[in-house]
Design a protein around this motif. Structure first.
Motif, PDB file in Angstrom:
ATOM      1  N   UNK A 126     -79.635  34.049 -21.936  1.00 18.39           N
ATOM      2  CA  UNK A 126     -78.356  33.940 -22.643  1.00 18.39           C
ATOM      3  C   UNK A 126     -77.261  33.414 -21.730  1.00 18.39           C
ATOM      4  N   UNK A 127     -76.363  32.666 -22.330  1.00 15.51           N
ATOM      5  CA  UNK A 127     -75.259  32.111 -21.543  1.00 15.51           C
ATOM      6  C   UNK A 127     -74.366  33.245 -21.052  1.00 15.51           C
ATOM      7  N   UNK A 128     -73.871  33.174 -19.822  1.00 15.46           N
ATOM      8  CA  UNK A 128     -72.966  34.216 -19.330  1.00 15.46           C
ATOM      9  C   UNK A 128     -71.674  34.223 -20.137  1.00 15.46           C
ATOM     10  N   UNK A 129     -71.137  35.397 -20.333  1.00 16.88           N
ATOM     11  CA  UNK A 129     -69.959  35.508 -21.179  1.00 16.88           C
ATOM     12  C   UNK A 129     -69.109  36.698 -20.761  1.00 16.88           C
ATOM     13  N   UNK A 130     -67.891  36.720 -21.258  1.00 15.01           N
ATOM     14  CA  UNK A 130     -66.971  37.844 -21.082  1.00 15.01           C
ATOM     15  C   UNK A 130     -66.718  38.477 -22.438  1.00 15.01           C
ATOM     16  N   UNK A 131     -66.923  39.775 -22.538  1.00 17.08           N
ATOM     17  CA  UNK A 131     -66.660  40.514 -23.778  1.00 17.08           C
ATOM     18  C   UNK A 131     -65.426  41.378 -23.548  1.00 17.08           C
ATOM     19  N   UNK A 153     -64.822  28.354 -23.705  1.00 17.13           N
ATOM     20  CA  UNK A 153     -64.338  28.554 -25.068  1.00 17.13           C
ATOM     21  C   UNK A 153     -64.676  29.946 -25.562  1.00 17.13           C
ATOM     22  N   UNK A 154     -64.083  30.310 -26.718  1.00 20.68           N
ATOM     23  CA  UNK A 154     -64.332  31.617 -27.299  1.00 20.68           C
ATOM     24  C   UNK A 154     -65.432  31.498 -28.349  1.00 20.68           C
ATOM     25  N   UNK A 155     -66.416  32.374 -28.260  1.00 12.23           N
ATOM     26  CA  UNK A 155     -67.566  32.329 -29.161  1.00 12.23           C
ATOM     27  C   UNK A 155     -67.350  33.186 -30.406  1.00 12.23           C
ATOM     28  N   UNK A 156     -66.681  34.319 -30.235  1.00 14.10           N
ATOM     29  CA  UNK A 156     -66.547  35.243 -31.359  1.00 14.10           C
ATOM     30  C   UNK A 156     -65.227  36.000 -31.238  1.00 14.10           C
ATOM     31  N   UNK A 162     -61.327  42.016 -30.549  1.00 12.02           N
ATOM     32  CA  UNK A 162     -62.366  41.877 -29.543  1.00 12.02           C
ATOM     33  C   UNK A 162     -62.843  40.437 -29.533  1.00 12.02           C
ATOM     34  N   UNK A 163     -62.962  39.826 -28.350  1.00 10.30           N
ATOM     35  CA  UNK A 163     -63.383  38.447 -28.238  1.00 10.30           C
ATOM     36  C   UNK A 163     -64.477  38.262 -27.212  1.00 10.30           C
ATOM     37  N   UNK A 164     -65.350  37.292 -27.470  1.00  7.48           N
ATOM     38  CA  UNK A 164     -66.421  36.939 -26.536  1.00  7.48           C
ATOM     39  C   UNK A 164     -66.155  35.531 -26.048  1.00  7.48           C
ATOM     40  N   UNK A 165     -65.966  35.333 -24.728  1.00  2.00           N
ATOM     41  CA  UNK A 165     -65.696  34.049 -24.123  1.00  2.00           C
ATOM     42  C   UNK A 165     -66.939  33.578 -23.361  1.00  2.00           C
ATOM     43  N   UNK A 166     -67.343  32.341 -23.584  1.00  2.00           N
ATOM     44  CA  UNK A 166     -68.459  31.761 -22.828  1.00  2.00           C
ATOM     45  C   UNK A 166     -67.970  31.282 -21.471  1.00  2.00           C
ATOM     46  N   UNK A 167     -68.788  31.472 -20.469  1.00  2.00           N
ATOM     47  CA  UNK A 167     -68.499  31.011 -19.109  1.00  2.00           C
ATOM     48  C   UNK A 167     -69.278  29.722 -18.865  1.00  2.00           C
ATOM     49  N   UNK A 168     -68.569  28.693 -18.398  1.00  2.15           N
ATOM     50  CA  UNK A 168     -69.218  27.412 -18.127  1.00  2.15           C
ATOM     51  C   UNK A 168     -70.238  27.571 -17.008  1.00  2.15           C
ATOM     52  N   UNK A 169     -71.414  26.960 -17.191  1.00  5.16           N
ATOM     53  CA  UNK A 169     -72.462  27.020 -16.171  1.00  5.16           C
ATOM     54  C   UNK A 169     -72.156  26.039 -15.026  1.00  5.16           C
TER      55      UNK A 169
END
Length: 248
Positions: A39-44, A196-199, A241-248
């Motif tokens: 899974x892509x790294x993300x910030x919740x 970007x924000x995923x959710x 609540x937001x989920x942000x994707x972290x660029x690889x």
């Protein structure tokens, strides 16, 4: 004849074995190991926005309780007293659409003595009404009017907004700004870039809270004084609540 048949069967078996051995290396060469997708790294993250607003309406819940030796008498006494209460509400300027019966109950009442069976004392009737008051200057005087007319139970009062949309939208904007700032802070601390924000999900919102109010008019400061009621401020809070994707 049997020898010829055995020779034929043996030849077929040898041919099949040779064909299988010839294809085995090819199958082994084409088989590739299955790679699990990571899974892509993300910030919740979560944040909230909160605003204050002055209420522009109030809701009071009160009731009339009566007791009598018979159920019929308890209901008659209750109906007579509630009729006076409804008339008092009309005189106070409360519209019929703002008055709603919220409960009607009739129950037997018993006296309990140790080592003796319960003894029927009579019957209790309770009629509860919820009233919406759109003029906050009339809250105290309305409470006094219904108590004078026969109300002997006031359950509580809650203040609210007729239309909380503007306050909620303001709280939403504050919540989003707080979430964005928190995401940028984490990205800088981790030395990563956000892609970007995923959710994004929302919780909370406008919810008026009931407050206690004196049920007996005699508790006012003076006999001719109306019950003091302070509206204060309402808190409108939006949680997100937001989920942000972290660029690889």
């Amino acid at each position: 004849m049997k020898s010829a048949f055995k020779s034929l069967m043996l030849g077929s078996a040898l041919t099949a074995a040779v064909a299988l051995s010839a294809t085995a290396p090819a199958m082994a060469q084409t088989a590739q190991p299955v790679q699990m997708m990571q899974p892509a790294p993300s910030l919740n993250l979560s944040a909230h926005g909160e605003v204050k607003a002055a209420p522009d309406m109030a809701t009071i819940s009160f009731g009339v309780q009566t007791e009598a030796p018979t159920a019929q008498q308890a209901m008659r006494d209750n109906a007579s007293r509630m009729t006076e209460v409804m008339a008092a509400l009309r005189r106070a300027g409360i519209a019929e659409r703002d008055v709603q019966t919220s409960g009607l109950n009739l129950s037997a009442q018993y006296d309990y003595v140790q080592n003796e069976p319960p003894k029927l004392r009579g019957y209790q009737a309770v009629n509860r009404v919820t009233v919406v008051i759109n003029d906050l200057t009339k809250v105290g005087t309305t409470a006094d009017a219904v108590v004078a007319a026969g109300v002997n139970q006031i359950d509580g009062i809650s203040f609210g907004l007729k239309d909380p949309t503007a306050a909620e939208n303001q709280a939403r904007q504050m919540a989003v700004r707080a979430l964005q700032a928190k995401a940028q802070l984490y990205a800088q601390a981790l030395n990563v870039q956000l892609s970007g924000i995923r959710n994004l999900s929302e919780g909370g919102g406008y919810s008026p809270e009931p407050q206690p109010i004196f049920a007996v008019r005699a508790m006012a400061m003076r006999e001719d004084a109306s019950t003091p009621v302070a509206a204060g401020e309402l808190t409108i809070r939006i949680d997100i609540t937001g989920v942000y994707d972290i660029a690889r």
